[in-house]
Motif scaffolding. Sequence first.
Motif, PDB file in Angstrom:
ATOM      1  N   ASP A 109      45.239  37.409  44.607  1.00 19.51           N
ATOM      2  CA  ASP A 109      43.993  37.326  44.213  1.00 19.51           C
ATOM      3  C   ASP A 109      43.661  37.460  42.773  1.00 19.51           C
ATOM      4  O   ASP A 109      42.973  37.021  42.253  1.00 19.51           O
ATOM      5  CB  ASP A 109      43.229  38.076  45.073  1.00 19.51           C
ATOM      6  CG  ASP A 109      42.922  37.974  46.380  1.00 19.51           C
ATOM      7  OD1 ASP A 109      43.290  36.661  46.891  1.00 19.51           O
ATOM      8  OD2 ASP A 109      42.792  38.762  47.477  1.00 19.51           O
ATOM      9  N   GLU A 110      44.285  38.834  42.495  1.00 24.40           N
ATOM     10  CA  GLU A 110      44.084  38.959  40.775  1.00 24.40           C
ATOM     11  C   GLU A 110      44.552  38.068  39.864  1.00 24.40           C
ATOM     12  O   GLU A 110      43.944  37.713  38.610  1.00 24.40           O
ATOM     13  CB  GLU A 110      44.890  40.410  40.465  1.00 24.40           C
ATOM     14  CG  GLU A 110      44.275  41.524  40.982  1.00 24.40           C
ATOM     15  CD  GLU A 110      45.173  42.981  40.698  1.00 24.40           C
ATOM     16  OE1 GLU A 110      45.733  42.876  39.686  1.00 24.40           O
ATOM     17  OE2 GLU A 110      45.096  43.873  41.420  1.00 24.40           O
ATOM     18  N   LEU A 111      45.613  37.354  40.272  1.00 17.84           N
ATOM     19  CA  LEU A 111      46.209  36.323  39.142  1.00 17.84           C
ATOM     20  C   LEU A 111      46.017  34.990  39.465  1.00 17.84           C
ATOM     21  O   LEU A 111      46.118  33.920  38.763  1.00 17.84           O
ATOM     22  CB  LEU A 111      47.916  36.519  39.007  1.00 17.84           C
ATOM     23  CG  LEU A 111      48.285  37.954  38.711  1.00 17.84           C
ATOM     24  CD1 LEU A 111      49.770  37.674  38.736  1.00 17.84           C
ATOM     25  CD2 LEU A 111      47.823  38.170  37.387  1.00 17.84           C
ATOM     26  N   GLY A 112      45.215  34.543  40.747  1.00 22.02           N
ATOM     27  CA  GLY A 112      44.864  33.281  41.122  1.00 22.02           C
ATOM     28  C   GLY A 112      46.153  32.573  41.274  1.00 22.02           C
ATOM     29  O   GLY A 112      46.230  31.265  41.040  1.00 22.02           O
ATOM     30  N   VAL A 113      47.218  33.005  41.985  1.00 20.61           N
ATOM     31  CA  VAL A 113      48.444  32.354  42.199  1.00 20.61           C
ATOM     32  C   VAL A 113      48.151  31.129  43.341  1.00 20.61           C
ATOM     33  O   VAL A 113      47.824  31.681  44.317  1.00 20.61           O
ATOM     34  CB  VAL A 113      49.458  33.262  42.828  1.00 20.61           C
ATOM     35  CG1 VAL A 113      50.814  32.660  42.817  1.00 20.61           C
ATOM     36  CG2 VAL A 113      49.742  34.534  41.847  1.00 20.61           C
TER      37      VAL A 113
END
Length: 191
Positions: A109-113
Motif C-alpha cells: 500500500d505505501e509504495l504502490g507495488v
Amino acid sequence: MSDLIEIRWHARAGQGAITASKLLAETALLKGKYIQAMPEYGPERTGAPLKAYTRISDVPIDVHNNIVKPTIVVVLDDTLLPVVDVLEGLDENGILLINTTKSIDQIRDELGVAPTIKIAVVDAKHIALDTIKRDMPNTPTVGALVQVAKMVTVEALKENLIIDFGKKFTQDVVDANLASVDRAAQEVVSQ
C-alpha cells in the motif's frame, strides 16, 4: 534460474550492503555461476544512502554497468523508503525484499507495488541484534534473500560465510552470523 539475475541493494553506509553483495556473489561463484558485485558510492559518510549491485548468471556476463532494470531489489533500511525510489526499474515480475517490521500489505500500500511483484519482509535488524549483538542487518538479509529467491541455497551461503568471515573474524562472530542466516531464512515472509 534465468540466465541473468540482477540485484540492486539499497542501504545506508555502514549497514554492510557492499559486504552482502559480495558475499552473495562469491557464494554463487563457488557454485559455478558467473558473477559481478559492485558498489555505487556517493559522499562517504555513515548513514548516507548508497546502492550496491550484484549480477548472477549461468552464462558469462557481458554487461559492465550499474543495474537499471533489476530482477530483485533489497532494502536493508526501511527508513529509505520515503526518500529513495526503491521500485525504480524493478522488473514487473521481480522481487522486493525489505528489512522491516511492516507487513507485506503495508509495504504494498505505501509504495504502490504492482501485484505481480513478489514482496518479502524480514526483521533483519532484530535478528542481528539477537544473534550478532549489533545492528548489522546485512547477513540476515542475505539469508532471507537466498531463501526467497533460490539463486543459491542457504547451506551454500553458510559454507561461504564460514570461509569468508573465518578469514576476518573470531569463531564466535562467524557462529553468530550463521545463526542470523538461519533465523532470517526461517522468519522471512513473502507473497
